[in-house]
Each structure stands twice: as C-alpha cells, then as structure tokens.
Design an enzyme around this catalytic site. Structure first.
Site, PDB file in Angstrom:
ATOM      1  N   ARG A  55      -9.747  15.959   6.508  1.00  0.00           N
ATOM      2  CA  ARG A  55     -10.546  16.281   5.320  1.00  0.00           C
ATOM      3  C   ARG A  55     -11.915  16.833   5.722  1.00  0.00           C
ATOM      4  NH1 ARG A  55      -9.823  10.529   2.385  1.00  0.00           N
ATOM      5  NH2 ARG A  55      -8.072  10.087   3.764  1.00  0.00           N
ATOM      6  N   HIS A  96     -12.909   3.156   0.032  1.00  0.00           N
ATOM      7  CA  HIS A  96     -12.829   2.208   1.157  1.00  0.00           C
ATOM      8  C   HIS A  96     -13.488   0.872   0.808  1.00  0.00           C
ATOM      9  CE1 HIS A  96     -12.426   5.811   4.116  1.00  0.00           C
ATOM     10  NE2 HIS A  96     -11.242   5.257   3.927  1.00  0.00           N
ATOM     11  N   ASN A 148       0.878  -1.167   0.000  1.00  0.00           N
ATOM     12  CA  ASN A 148       0.000   0.000   0.000  1.00  0.00           C
ATOM     13  C   ASN A 148       0.919   1.221   0.000  1.00  0.00           C
ATOM     14  OD1 ASN A 148      -1.820   2.036   0.468  1.00  0.00           O
ATOM     15  ND2 ASN A 148      -2.667   1.153   2.350  1.00  0.00           N
ATOM     16  N   ARG A 206      -2.729  -2.158  -3.290  1.00  0.00           N
ATOM     17  CA  ARG A 206      -3.910  -1.333  -3.087  1.00  0.00           C
ATOM     18  C   ARG A 206      -3.822  -0.153  -4.051  1.00  0.00           C
ATOM     19  NH1 ARG A 206      -6.231   1.355   2.450  1.00  0.00           N
ATOM     20  NH2 ARG A 206      -8.085   2.232   1.472  1.00  0.00           N
ATOM     21  N   GLU A 263      -8.115  -4.827   5.306  1.00  0.00           N
ATOM     22  CA  GLU A 263      -8.005  -4.572   3.864  1.00  0.00           C
ATOM     23  C   GLU A 263      -6.851  -5.357   3.253  1.00  0.00           C
ATOM     24  OE1 GLU A 263      -8.045  -0.629   5.410  1.00  0.00           O
ATOM     25  OE2 GLU A 263      -9.160   0.103   3.686  1.00  0.00           O
TER      26      GLU A 263
END
Ligand code: AMP
Length: 394
Positions: A241, A181, A9, A93, A379
C-alpha cells in the site's frame, strides 16, 4: 469443563482462526491456524501452542471451497478438539465499526445490518469480515458472536485529530479519520504497564510495522492520534500500500492515464509500498537481504516516512516518553528498529545495540531519555478477552 472461545479473522481468500481456553484467571492459546486459498487451492493447517502442526488438509487445485465450506471444515475440526471444553462464543475481527461502535458488541441481526452499512467505508475488508458472521447466524443462531473493531480504540481521538479540511457536510457524512490496527494498539496498551509504568501513564508512540503498517500516539494508554485515516491505505508505506499520497496524484492518474476507481484501487492497495518502490518484493526480509539499489530505496523510504511520522505524533502528544515496536517487522527486524531508533536520536532515543539484537524487550540504554521497546502484539488474544467480557463470563 472449561470455557473456550474461537477467534476468527476472515479475509477475501482466507480465514484465520485461534482457539483460546479459560485457564485460572486468564485465557490461554490452544490452537491456531487458517484455511487459505478459499477460491483457488484451499489448504487448512492447525498448529498447537508450541507451533507444531496438528492437523492439515488440502483440497485440489481449482476447488472453490468459499467461506461457507471453510467454516464447515473449521466447525467440524473445532468440535472434535473441544470435547473437554465448552465453546461459549466466537469473536470476530471486523475492520470497521464506524462512529457508532466504540467498543466490541454482541452480534444479532440488527447489529449485522448496521455493520453492513460500513461496507462502503472498507469495501476490501468489511464484506469478508461479515461473511462468517452471517453464515453462523443462519446456521447456528444459538452460538454467541461478538464483533471487535479495528477502529474502536481510536474513537478517543480528539475531534480535531479526526477531521479532514473538507466541507463540514462531508465530515458530518462520515468522511473523517477513523484509524485502524486498534486491537493491536489496545493489546500493547494493556501490557505496557507491566514493562514501563511511566510510559503507560505518559506519552508513547506505538509502531505497528507488519504487512499493514501504522503508528499510534497513546496518552495514558488512550489513542489520541494515528497515521491511518479514512481507510487503511493512509500514513506509512506498507508491503503493497502507498501510505499517504497527495490526492492530486489521483486526479492526475484519472486525467492523464485514464485510470478509473478500480485501477487506482489496485495501484494504491496492491502495487505500491515496498513492492512498488522496489519492484522486487513486499517482504522486508527479501529487501533487507537484497543488493539491488531499488530494494535499498524502498527500505530508505520506509524508514524516512517512519521518521517523519514519529516527529508528527510526538508533536501531537506534545512530548514523548517511549516508543514501542510491534508486528512482523517491528518484532523481528533488529535492522529496521536500529535505523528508526538512530533516526530518533534527536528526540532522546539512545539505542542499546546488544539488547536490540537480543529482541529486548527494552532496546534502549538505561540512560536513554526516551525508552524504546520491542513487544509482541496479540490481536487474537485481545479479541478473545473482549469476547469473554462481552459474553459476561469474565
Ligand atoms: P505481519 O503482517 O505482522 O505478520 O508482518 C508480516 C511482515 O513482517 C512480512 O511481510 C515481513 O516483511 C516482516 N518480517 C517478518 N519477519 C521479519 C524479519 N525477521 N525481518 C524483517 N522483516 C520481517
């Protein structure tokens, strides 16, 4: 000799990795870690399955190791650790798969070129995700690579859920809601049947509350709506964010503050959310421990936006059987779970405070009309499973 899969990732300043090995019918974690500070002060750490540090290295301050140097170190380290195993491939990813990639794909030069076309859709993440792919294609063309996307899982959303109310020409050009996600939601959907068969068959909202945060409506395990849209800045407020922001604010900032695209990008991605509102921290732990009223406002706003989005997603589903908390805040913060569950009492969620304090996994009472769960996401394991399947050794 058993098979192993490396999961990568890659971000702008770090590469996270996990190593899985095939055990019986499943994949087991062997090692995980990261190299961070790639352009400033590189530090490598690897931990075993129990979380104990098994390897560390630090390069001096000011060393620009870059993604290439980091991959070199990682490749050498992994090779040394895999004496007893056969590395069958690398799973990456990748944030954006556009409309084209509705599932993971084995990478070749053509696929890489196609993924580069999505850079404008995710300029802060996609280029970094693709860098190790490109480097490995050049350096080790024989090594199989698989791309797994954050967007793919949401391609089952009905067309209406993917649409902005903008002229059709822009929609057709790709300005639409993609959702992110997805690998986390897919993992939760894959384990939900073990916990709650009714929720797995029915209508569930999953709350991925980490540094990035979003929520997803699942119907029979398939995504039908989510809070993130064209980019991963939409929806809930996050660590730094904004979440949803009236587009008129952007125009105001341009006209009245003379801000350009880069300044606005910095504001909405890096200076807002929990950090912006509190002026203290993007870390929920720090805010929950603070007496400062600005920290309280940030946490209040966070929970308020979750409460509203939960109502919205329940409406999109036309009902609700369960909610599932996951990711850093969702898995670890009993206080936030409690607030969200109490806010959702009107929907039929009845919190079991003792179970919640104990991490559940079921955190609602036996009598609760809507079940509430706290389940860890994974993940990396999802990517490893996809990689194994795509490479045909499952
Ligand atoms: P993630 O991006 O999923 O790794 O989540 C990271 C975030 O989880 C951090 O920014 C923390 O704010 C939050 N977090 C982790 N542990 C806790 C905790 N015990 N209580 C509250 N927040 C936590």
């Amino acid at each position: 000799m058993s098979d192993a899969i490396l999961v990568l990732n890659a971000g702008s300043s770090s590469i996270k990795f996990s190593l899985f090995v095939a055990r019986d019918e499943s994949l087991g974690p062997m090692l995980r870690g990261q190299i961070e500070g790639l352009f400033t002060h590189p530090r490598f750490v690897a931990k075993d399955d129990a979380g104990a540090t098994v390897s560390e290295k630090s390069w001096g301050e000011g060393t620009r190791l870059g993604h290439g140097g980091a991959l070199d170190h990682l490749a050498g380290y992994v090779r040394g650790e895999l004496a007893e195993h056969r590395l069958i491939g690398v799973g990456h990813r990748v944030v954006h798969g556009g409309l084209e990639y509705t599932r993971p794909v084995r990478i070749d030069a053509g696929v890489l070129a196609a993924l580069e076309k999505f850079v404008p859709l995710a300029p802060l993440h996609q280029p970094h995700n693709l860098t190790p792919i490109r480097l490995l294609l050049e350096r080790q063309p024989g090594l199989a690579q698989v791309a797994c996307f954050d967007t793919s899982f949401h391609r089952t959303n009905p067309e209406i859920a993917q649409r902005f109310a903008i002229p059709a020409e822009l929609h057709d050009a790709g300005v639409r809601r993609y959702g992110f996600h997805g690998l986390s939601y897919e993992y939760i959907a894959s384990v939900l049947p073990q916990h709650d068969a009714q929720a797995a068959r029915g209508k569930t909202v999953v709350l991925h509350l980490g540094n990035g945060a979003s929520m997803c409506a699942l119907e029979a395990g398939r995504s039908v709506a989510s809070t993130m849209g064209f980019t991963a800045v939409d929806g809930l407020p996050m660590g730094t964010r904004t979440g949803a922001l009236d587009p008129g604010v952007i125009l105001y900032l341009m006209d009245q503050r003379g801000m350009d695209a880069r300044a606005i990008e910095k504001l909405i991605y890096n200076q807002s959310g929990l950090l912006g509102v509190s002026g203290i921290s993007s870390d929920m732990r720090t805010l929950l421990a603070s007496d400062d009223s600005r920290a309280k406002t940030a946490v209040d706003l966070y929970c308020y936006r979750i409460r509203r989005e939960l109502g919205s997603l329940a409406a999109a589903l036309g009902g609700l059987d369960a909610i599932v908390f996951t990711a850093g805040i969702g898995e670890n913060s009993a206080a936030i779970r409690e607030r969200v569950c109490r806010d959702a009492a009107w929907l039929g969620v009845e919190l079991d405070p003792a179970a919640n304090a104990d991490r559940g996994p079921r955190i609602s009472t036996a009598a609760s009309r809507i079940a509430a769960w706290s389940l860890p996401t994974n993940e990396e394991l999802m990517i490893a499973r996809h990689t194994q399947r795509v490479l045909g050794s499952a």
